[in-house]
Design a protein around this motif. Structure first.
Motif, mmCIF file in Angstrom:
data_model
loop_
_atom_site.group_PDB
_atom_site.id
_atom_site.type_symbol
_atom_site.label_atom_id
_atom_site.label_comp_id
_atom_site.label_asym_id
_atom_site.label_seq_id
_atom_site.Cartn_x
_atom_site.Cartn_y
_atom_site.Cartn_z
ATOM 1 N N ALA A 256 0.809 -1.220 0.000
ATOM 2 C CA ALA A 256 0.000 0.000 0.000
ATOM 3 C C ALA A 256 0.840 1.266 0.000
ATOM 4 O O ALA A 256 0.526 2.211 -0.730
ATOM 5 C CB ALA A 256 -0.938 -0.008 1.200
ATOM 6 N N GLY B 117 0.719 3.882 -2.931
ATOM 7 C CA GLY B 117 0.218 5.231 -2.686
ATOM 8 C C GLY B 117 1.191 6.297 -3.138
ATOM 9 O O GLY B 117 0.802 7.331 -3.689
ATOM 10 N N GLY C 255 0.451 8.974 -5.924
ATOM 11 C CA GLY C 255 0.621 10.382 -5.589
ATOM 12 C C GLY C 255 1.514 11.087 -6.594
ATOM 13 O O GLY C 255 1.225 12.213 -7.024
ATOM 14 N N ALA D 80 -0.978 11.180 -1.946
ATOM 15 C CA ALA D 80 -0.281 9.954 -1.561
ATOM 16 C C ALA D 80 -0.973 9.191 -0.429
ATOM 17 O O ALA D 80 -1.165 7.977 -0.527
ATOM 18 C CB ALA D 80 1.162 10.264 -1.191
ATOM 19 N N ALA E 11 -4.356 7.693 -1.417
ATOM 20 C CA ALA E 11 -4.097 6.634 -2.390
ATOM 21 C C ALA E 11 -3.547 5.393 -1.696
ATOM 22 O O ALA E 11 -3.919 4.271 -2.034
ATOM 23 C CB ALA E 11 -3.132 7.123 -3.470
ATOM 24 N N ALA E 12 -2.659 5.583 -0.720
ATOM 25 C CA ALA E 12 -2.124 4.443 0.029
ATOM 26 C C ALA E 12 -3.252 3.735 0.785
ATOM 27 O O ALA E 12 -3.292 2.499 0.842
ATOM 28 C CB ALA E 12 -1.036 4.903 0.988
ATOM 29 N N VAL F 8 -5.220 1.705 -1.764
ATOM 30 C CA VAL F 8 -4.497 0.497 -2.163
ATOM 31 C C VAL F 8 -4.552 -0.530 -1.037
ATOM 32 O O VAL F 8 -4.766 -1.723 -1.276
ATOM 33 C CB VAL F 8 -3.036 0.827 -2.551
ATOM 34 N N TYR F 9 -4.395 -0.083 0.205
ATOM 35 C CA TYR F 9 -4.456 -0.993 1.348
ATOM 36 C C TYR F 9 -5.812 -1.693 1.407
ATOM 37 O O TYR F 9 -5.883 -2.912 1.572
ATOM 38 C CB TYR F 9 -4.198 -0.224 2.648
#
Length: 155
Positions: A26, A30, A34, A63, A66-67, A70-71
Motif C-alpha cells: 500500500a 500510494g 501520488g 499519496a 491513495a495508500a 491500495v491498502y
C-alpha cells in the motif's frame, strides 16, 4: 515470500500461495499514485507558476488517500485481528440493505413524479440541472439516513 502468522494488526495481502504485509504494497502504491497525480497536475497546468512546487503539493496531498485505497483493495480480511468473520451477516448490514433498498424506491417514486410534472411545464420555464441533480443526491442521502436511523432505533 514468507509464510506469515494467521492474523496481525495490519493484515497481509495474498499473492498465489504467498503473503506479503499489506502495508508493504500500500505505501509504495500510494506514493506511485501520488507522484502520478502530481505529474498530471503539472501536465494540466494546475500546478501554477512553479510546476515543481505544484507537483510536490499534489503528490503529498494524494499519496496518503491513495495508500489507504491500495491498502483496502489488497488486504485480506481473514488476516486482520478482530475482523468479523462474516460481516454481511451482521444486524447492521441488514439495516443498511433495507435502508438502501427503501431509499432507492423513494428516489424512483420522486423522480417519476417529477418527470410527470416536468412533462407538463411550459417551455418558457427552464429547470437548471445544476440545481436539480444535487437535490436528487441530497434526497437520496436524506432518505437513506432517515431510514437507517429508524431501523437502528427499532433494533
Amino acid at each position: 515470500m514468507s509464510v506469515a502468522p494467521t492474523r496481525t494488526k495490519w493484515g497481509y495481502a495474498k499473492f498465489g500461495t504467498g503473503r506479503l504485509p499489506a502495508a508493504a504494497i500500500a505505501v509504495p502504491g500510494g506514493l506511485i499514485l501520488g507522484a502520478a497525480g502530481g505529474w498530471l497536475s503539472v501536465l494540466a497546468g494546475i500546478g501554477g507558476s512553479n510546476p515543481a512546487l505544484g507537483f510536490w503539493v499534489f503528490a503529498a496531498c494524494i499519496a496518503m488517500p491513495a495508500a489507504a485505497l491500495v491498502y483496502v483493495l489488497v488486504v485480506d480480511r481473514n488476516t486482520l485481528i478482530g475482523a468479523t468473520e462474516r460481516p454481511d451477516d451482521s444486524v447492521e448490514s441488514g439495516w443498511i440493505d433495507k435502508a438502501a433498498s427503501g431509499s432507492f424506491m423513494d428516489l424512483i417514486l420522486v423522480l417519476g413524479a417529477a418527470t410527470t410534472v416536468l412533462a407538463f411545464i411550459p417551455r418558457e420555464l427552464v429547470v437548471d440541472l445544476k440545481l436539480v441533480l444535487p437535490a436528487v443526491v441530497g434526497l437520496g442521502f436524506a432518505s437513506f439516513g432517515i431510514r437507517y436511523l429508524v431501523l437502528r432505533r427499532k433494533g
